[in-house]
Motif scaffolding. Structure first.
Motif, PDB file in Angstrom:
ATOM      1  N   HIS A  10     -41.653  32.100  -6.781  1.00  0.00           N
ATOM      2  CA  HIS A  10     -40.954  33.260  -7.356  1.00  0.00           C
ATOM      3  C   HIS A  10     -40.087  33.050  -8.635  1.00  0.00           C
ATOM      4  O   HIS A  10     -39.312  31.865  -8.529  1.00  0.00           O
ATOM      5  N   ARG A  11     -40.236  33.836  -9.400  1.00  0.00           N
ATOM      6  CA  ARG A  11     -38.820  33.823 -10.410  1.00  0.00           C
ATOM      7  C   ARG A  11     -37.665  34.391  -9.995  1.00  0.00           C
ATOM      8  O   ARG A  11     -37.633  35.526  -9.405  1.00  0.00           O
TER       9      ARG A  11
ATOM     10  N   ARG B 176     -33.082  31.430  -1.442  1.00  0.00           N
ATOM     11  CA  ARG B 176     -33.305  31.238  -2.868  1.00  0.00           C
ATOM     12  C   ARG B 176     -34.245  29.929  -3.043  1.00  0.00           C
ATOM     13  O   ARG B 176     -35.321  29.779  -3.918  1.00  0.00           O
TER      14      ARG B 176
ATOM     15  N   ALA C 135     -38.213  29.844  -4.629  1.00  0.00           N
ATOM     16  CA  ALA C 135     -38.343  29.168  -5.352  1.00  0.00           C
ATOM     17  C   ALA C 135     -39.794  28.183  -5.285  1.00  0.00           C
ATOM     18  O   ALA C 135     -40.780  27.878  -5.967  1.00  0.00           O
TER      19      ALA C 135
ATOM     20  N   VAL D 140     -33.807  35.622  -9.316  1.00  0.00           N
ATOM     21  CA  VAL D 140     -32.550  36.206 -10.024  1.00  0.00           C
ATOM     22  C   VAL D 140     -31.576  36.373  -9.000  1.00  0.00           C
ATOM     23  O   VAL D 140     -31.777  37.126  -7.915  1.00  0.00           O
TER      24      VAL D 140
ATOM     25  N   GLY E  25     -33.721  26.620 -13.152  1.00  0.00           N
ATOM     26  CA  GLY E  25     -34.802  27.735 -13.373  1.00  0.00           C
ATOM     27  C   GLY E  25     -34.402  29.025 -12.452  1.00  0.00           C
ATOM     28  O   GLY E  25     -35.364  29.801 -12.672  1.00  0.00           O
ATOM     29  N   GLU E  26     -33.072  29.030 -12.477  1.00  0.00           N
ATOM     30  CA  GLU E  26     -32.725  30.607 -11.787  1.00  0.00           C
ATOM     31  C   GLU E  26     -31.930  31.356 -12.845  1.00  0.00           C
ATOM     32  O   GLU E  26     -31.556  30.753 -13.874  1.00  0.00           O
ATOM     33  N   GLN E  27     -31.728  32.385 -12.907  1.00  0.00           N
ATOM     34  CA  GLN E  27     -30.807  33.239 -13.458  1.00  0.00           C
ATOM     35  C   GLN E  27     -29.669  33.946 -12.315  1.00  0.00           C
ATOM     36  O   GLN E  27     -30.362  34.188 -11.559  1.00  0.00           O
TER      37      GLN E  27
ATOM     38  N   MET F 118     -46.354  35.959 -12.392  1.00  0.00           N
ATOM     39  CA  MET F 118     -45.173  35.313 -11.452  1.00  0.00           C
ATOM     40  C   MET F 118     -44.272  36.762 -10.796  1.00  0.00           C
ATOM     41  O   MET F 118     -43.811  37.464 -11.868  1.00  0.00           O
ATOM     42  N   THR F 119     -44.003  36.478  -9.231  1.00  0.00           N
ATOM     43  CA  THR F 119     -43.250  37.769  -9.013  1.00  0.00           C
ATOM     44  C   THR F 119     -41.419  37.397  -9.216  1.00  0.00           C
ATOM     45  O   THR F 119     -41.177  36.156  -9.028  1.00  0.00           O
ATOM     46  N   THR F 120     -41.061  38.426 -10.027  1.00  0.00           N
ATOM     47  CA  THR F 120     -39.693  38.355  -9.984  1.00  0.00           C
ATOM     48  C   THR F 120     -39.026  38.899  -8.892  1.00  0.00           C
ATOM     49  O   THR F 120     -38.893  40.020  -8.709  1.00  0.00           O
TER      50      THR F 120
END
Length: 323
Positions: A26-27, A18, A22, A29, A41-43, A1-3
């Motif tokens: 994508h992960r 964002r 998602a 942040v 699901g986000e940071q 998974m792409t951060t």
């Protein structure tokens, strides 16, 4: 998974971006100066990009594969010259340095998509429009100069391959979530004030200025395409390719609101940039992107959003509005 790290993540463009990231798996942040709750699901990281130590710590903690750098001060919101330069140049320098030093979990160089501005082109003579990526920039204010400096700095730091920098030069955005810091947001808000009965007339200036408007969701989609397919060291215009005068823009807003020009008071004032229309030929040739959302639809959604607090929100429900 792409951060993917998004700076300025909870601003107007970042909010749309964002969601799109998602949806594409994508992960995500987010990063910004103000505290924000992280969506499911986000940071989210509260970081001042002008502070190198904070940026270093954030990049080490996330080790992003992709960074989409949106964060910037805007002159329309009263930012002074020093803030405009620090937010564009110092922040970008800190981010590039941290990415170069940290690397990614995959071992590949981090990809940085730098969101620039058509303000970098500035006062291009009307006969030289549409503007291409090869057009000589003529910035007229601190913001345009600062964004140009940030772009040059990032591209320079990417020349040795330790980061992969792709630069976007985005023209005027429009659409839901827009605030009054933009020409479209300001005009739409004034139309909404007249509809609400809080003003008898609205003021408008610089009606003959021509700009290139792209829906904010199309702009966000362009940044995702560039993150995935843009070439390192390359500059891409993000624009619709269509020139629209401020007069035409306001005429559409009035038509959507069921108003006419009797509601408008034309006042003096104008910009040094008389005409600025771009071409996104490079972006469309090298990625699947194209502008999809018509300007009228963008304006309709923006006006509906602004008027939802005092009346019906659909064209059919609101007196005089047409699709």
């Amino acid at each position: 998974m792409t951060t993917t790290l998004v700076t300025g993540s909870h601003g107007w463009v970042g909010t749309h971006l964002r969601r799109l990231l998602a949806d594409r798996g994508h992960r995500v942040v987010g990063l910004g100066r103000r505290p924000w709750p992280a969506d499911h699901g986000e940071q989210y990281l509260k970081v001042d990009l002008r502070e190198a130590s904070q940026v270093d710590a954030a990049v080490r903690a996330v080790r992003p594969d992709v960074v989409i750098h949106l964060a910037a001060a805007l002159p329309q919101r009263g930012s002074g010259v020093e803030d405009l330069v620090a937010d564009a140049v110092q922040a970008t320098h800190n981010l590039c340095r941290a990415l170069r030093a940290t690397g990614t979990t995959s071992g590949s160089p981090a990809r940085l998509v730098l969101a620039g501005s058509s303000a970098q082109y500035g006062a291009v003579p009307p006969e030289l429009n549409p503007v291409t990526e090869e057009t000589l920039p003529r910035p007229v204010g601190a913001y345009g100069h600062a964004k140009a400096a940030a772009e040059s700095l990032a591209l320079a730091l990417g020349t040795d391959g330790r980061i992969a920098v792709t630069a976007a030069r985005s023209f005027n955005h429009v659409g839901p979530g827009e605030d009054t810091a933009t020409v479209t947001g300001a005009l739409a808000a004034r139309v909404a004030e007249v509809l609400a009965g809080r003003a008898a007339r609205l003021r408008a200036a610089d009606l003959d200025a021509v700009r290139d408007f792209t829906d904010v969701r199309d702009v966000a989609r362009a940044y995702v395409e560039l993150a995935e397919l843009g070439r390192a060291g390359r500059i891409y215009n993000v624009c619709s390719g269509s020139g629209v005068s401020v007069r035409e823009l306001l005429d559409t807003l009035l038509d959507l609101a069921g108003l006419d020009w009797a509601a408008v008071e034309v006042v003096d004032g104008g910009s040094d940039v008389r005409c600025q229309v771009g071409t996104a030929g490079r972006l469309m040739a090298e990625t699947p992107w194209k502008a999809e959302i018509p300007l009228r639809a963008s304006l309709r959604e923006l006006l509906a959003e602004l008027t939802s607090g005092f009346g019906p929100t659909t064209d059919e429900e609101r007196h005089g509005m047409t699709a």
